[in-house]
Design an enzyme around this catalytic site. Structure first.
Site, short mmCIF file in Angstrom:
data_model
loop_
_atom_site.label_atom_id
_atom_site.label_comp_id
_atom_site.label_asym_id
_atom_site.label_seq_id
_atom_site.Cartn_x
_atom_site.Cartn_y
_atom_site.Cartn_z
N GLY A 35 0.96 -1.34 -0.01
CA GLY A 35 -0.01 0.03 0.04
C GLY A 35 0.64 1.22 -0.03
O GLY A 35 0.28 2.32 -0.35
N GLU A 36 2.00 1.13 0.15
CA GLU A 36 2.99 2.27 0.22
C GLU A 36 3.03 2.76 -1.19
O GLU A 36 2.91 2.21 -2.13
CB GLU A 36 4.25 1.93 0.57
CG GLU A 36 4.40 1.96 2.17
CD GLU A 36 5.76 1.49 2.92
OE1 GLU A 36 6.80 1.82 2.11
OE2 GLU A 36 5.90 1.63 3.97
N ARG A 93 -11.48 20.66 11.02
CA ARG A 93 -12.49 20.83 11.97
C ARG A 93 -12.00 20.48 13.23
O ARG A 93 -12.67 21.12 14.14
CB ARG A 93 -13.75 20.09 11.54
CG ARG A 93 -14.42 20.59 10.77
CD ARG A 93 -15.56 19.56 10.21
NE ARG A 93 -15.11 18.67 9.32
CZ ARG A 93 -16.00 17.38 8.79
NH1 ARG A 93 -17.38 17.47 8.99
NH2 ARG A 93 -15.50 16.39 8.04
N HIS A 127 -12.74 26.24 7.50
CA HIS A 127 -13.69 26.10 8.31
C HIS A 127 -13.76 27.18 9.52
O HIS A 127 -14.83 27.71 10.11
CB HIS A 127 -13.71 24.72 9.24
CG HIS A 127 -14.64 24.61 10.04
ND1 HIS A 127 -15.72 24.38 9.82
CD2 HIS A 127 -14.67 24.42 11.47
CE1 HIS A 127 -16.74 24.16 10.86
NE2 HIS A 127 -16.12 24.03 11.81
N ASP A 168 -25.52 27.59 11.68
CA ASP A 168 -25.06 27.47 12.90
C ASP A 168 -24.72 28.97 13.15
O ASP A 168 -24.56 29.61 12.24
CB ASP A 168 -24.15 26.35 13.35
CG ASP A 168 -22.94 26.42 12.04
OD1 ASP A 168 -22.27 27.40 11.73
OD2 ASP A 168 -22.53 25.16 11.78
N LYS A 192 -27.62 25.43 16.18
CA LYS A 192 -27.57 24.28 15.85
C LYS A 192 -26.39 23.64 17.24
O LYS A 192 -25.80 24.24 17.58
CB LYS A 192 -26.79 23.99 14.72
CG LYS A 192 -26.51 22.40 14.40
CD LYS A 192 -25.58 22.26 13.09
CE LYS A 192 -24.13 22.30 13.64
NZ LYS A 192 -23.34 22.02 12.13
N ASP A 219 -23.56 26.96 3.91
CA ASP A 219 -22.49 26.37 4.81
C ASP A 219 -21.19 26.04 4.13
O ASP A 219 -20.95 25.89 2.86
CB ASP A 219 -23.09 24.82 5.46
CG ASP A 219 -22.78 24.64 6.64
OD1 ASP A 219 -21.81 25.21 7.12
OD2 ASP A 219 -23.30 23.61 7.31
N THR A 227 -26.61 18.20 9.32
CA THR A 227 -26.96 19.70 9.65
C THR A 227 -27.83 20.21 8.67
O THR A 227 -28.87 20.90 8.95
CB THR A 227 -25.49 20.51 9.31
OG1 THR A 227 -24.82 20.10 10.37
CG2 THR A 227 -25.80 21.93 9.42
C1 R5P Z 1 -19.95 22.60 11.04
O1 R5P Z 1 -19.70 23.55 11.90
C2 R5P Z 1 -19.86 22.90 9.41
O2 R5P Z 1 -19.92 24.17 9.13
C3 R5P Z 1 -20.94 22.12 8.65
O3 R5P Z 1 -22.26 22.63 9.25
C4 R5P Z 1 -20.71 20.70 9.28
O4 R5P Z 1 -19.44 20.13 9.20
C5 R5P Z 1 -21.68 19.60 8.38
O5 R5P Z 1 -21.39 18.41 8.82
P1 R5P Z 1 -22.66 17.35 8.58
O6 R5P Z 1 -23.31 17.41 7.29
O7 R5P Z 1 -22.05 16.11 9.24
O8 R5P Z 1 -23.87 17.83 9.60
#
Ligand code: R5P
Length: 302
Positions: A35-36, A93, A127, A168, A192, A219, A227
């Site tokens: 796999g390398e 993240r 992010h 969010d 959220k 997003d 989400t």
């Molecule tokens: C979270 O803070 C990000 O902005 C996205 O809302 C999140 O990573 C989306 O993840 P999922 O589709 O798994 O809810």
């Protein structure tokens, strides 16, 4: 400039090469039985400016190693400069300690990128806007928002009955920026919450959502689709009849395809920062390309 690509999103690299009116230079990647991978640059790059495109999406460890090896091969072959275009930055993240005892994955990735002495980095919709502050390599942080704004303008959605929605509180800056590109379209946000142990998403409230027919949810990424599904249900309960989603990174893990296709939303617009395999595509999905933006950035600033 010579342009190279790892294997994680060659179609995007081909598009960028076409925009730049050059040929994508080949990279020989040999996989050993264990796999390398062995990476080899075939063309001469001595004294040439070079760039490599490789989003470090699933499988992130594999894609990171390929990227590191291509950069090393270019440097050892005498390239004048190496720009790493990482349209999606894997592990971003986990940018701080959420619970005692956790690793800060992003910090480890940054240390590895810095150790490679890359000349320049190009990212898309990170992010957190704080990420560039912790990286000591010159970088460009591009955004898909202008592409979204152009699409929304083309659709001629009426500002009087349409609201931009962040799913969010962390995404407020993003929709404020988009609103400013759309003649101050109204914006609102959902509050959220995510259970850190199970990953389950729930809505605890919202701000400024009443009285709209149409909602545009924006997003940075869609991973499980949780989400977006939960936000769409919430918006329907609030009386919104049409919901559109714009997300930069189509991570599309787990059952996201089924969740998004079955959800109450009309359409999902996502970019090609990550290659979306055929079996992850669905009828409600439309893909917008970031290739012209990458090409422009490479042409003017590398
Ligand atoms: C979270 O803070 C990000 O902005 C996205 O809302 C999140 O990573 C989306 O993840 P999922 O589709 O798994 O809810």
């Amino acid at each position: 400039m010579k342009l190279f690509s790892g294997t994680s999103n060659k179609p995007l690299a081909e598009k960028v090469a076409k925009e730049l009116k050059i040929k994508l230079s080949p990279v020989d990647i040999h996989i050993f039985p264990d796999g390398e991978k062995r990476v080899r640059i075939i063309e001469k790059v001595v004294d040439k400016h070079t760039a490599v495109i490789q989003p470090t999406s699933t499988l992130a460890p594999e894609n990171y190693m390929e990227l590191f090896f291509i950069i090393d091969a270019l440097q050892r072959s005498g390239a004048k400069s190496v720009t790493a275009v990482i349209p999606y930055l894997g592990y971003q993240r986990q940018d701080h300690i959420f619970r005692i005892g956790e690793a800060v994955s992003l910090d480890v990735i940054v240390k590895m990128l810095e150790a490679l002495k890359i000349d320049k980095l190009i990212f898309f919709d990170l992010h957190s806007i704080k990420i560039p502050e912790i990286i000591s390599i010159p970088l460009s942080h591009l955004s898909a928002l202008p592409i979204f704004a152009e699409k929304i303008k083309k659709e001629k959605w009426n500002k009087n009955n349409t609201v931009l929605v962040s799913p969010d509180m962390g995404g407020i800056r993003r929709i404020k920026l988009l609103s400013s590109m759309l003649d101050n379209m109204p914006y609102a946000s959902i509050e959220k919450e995510r259970d850190l142990a199970t990953g389950e998403v729930s809505v605890s409230g919202s701000k400024g959502l009443d009285g709209y027919d149409k909602a545009i949810v924006v997003d940075d990424m869609i991973s499980s689709g949780g989400t977006i599904a939960v936000s769409s249900d919430f918006l329907k309960e609030k009386g919104v009849s049409e919901i559109y989603v714009f997300a930069t990174h189509a991570v599309f893990s787990d059952k996201s395809k089924e969740i998004l296709q079955k959800s109450t939303l009309e359409k999902v617009f996502a970019t090609d920062t990550i290659q979306i395999p055929e079996d992850k595509k669905f009828p409600k999905l439309e893909i917008l390309s970031v290739a012209p933006m990458i090409a422009k950035e490479l042409k003017t600033n590398s």
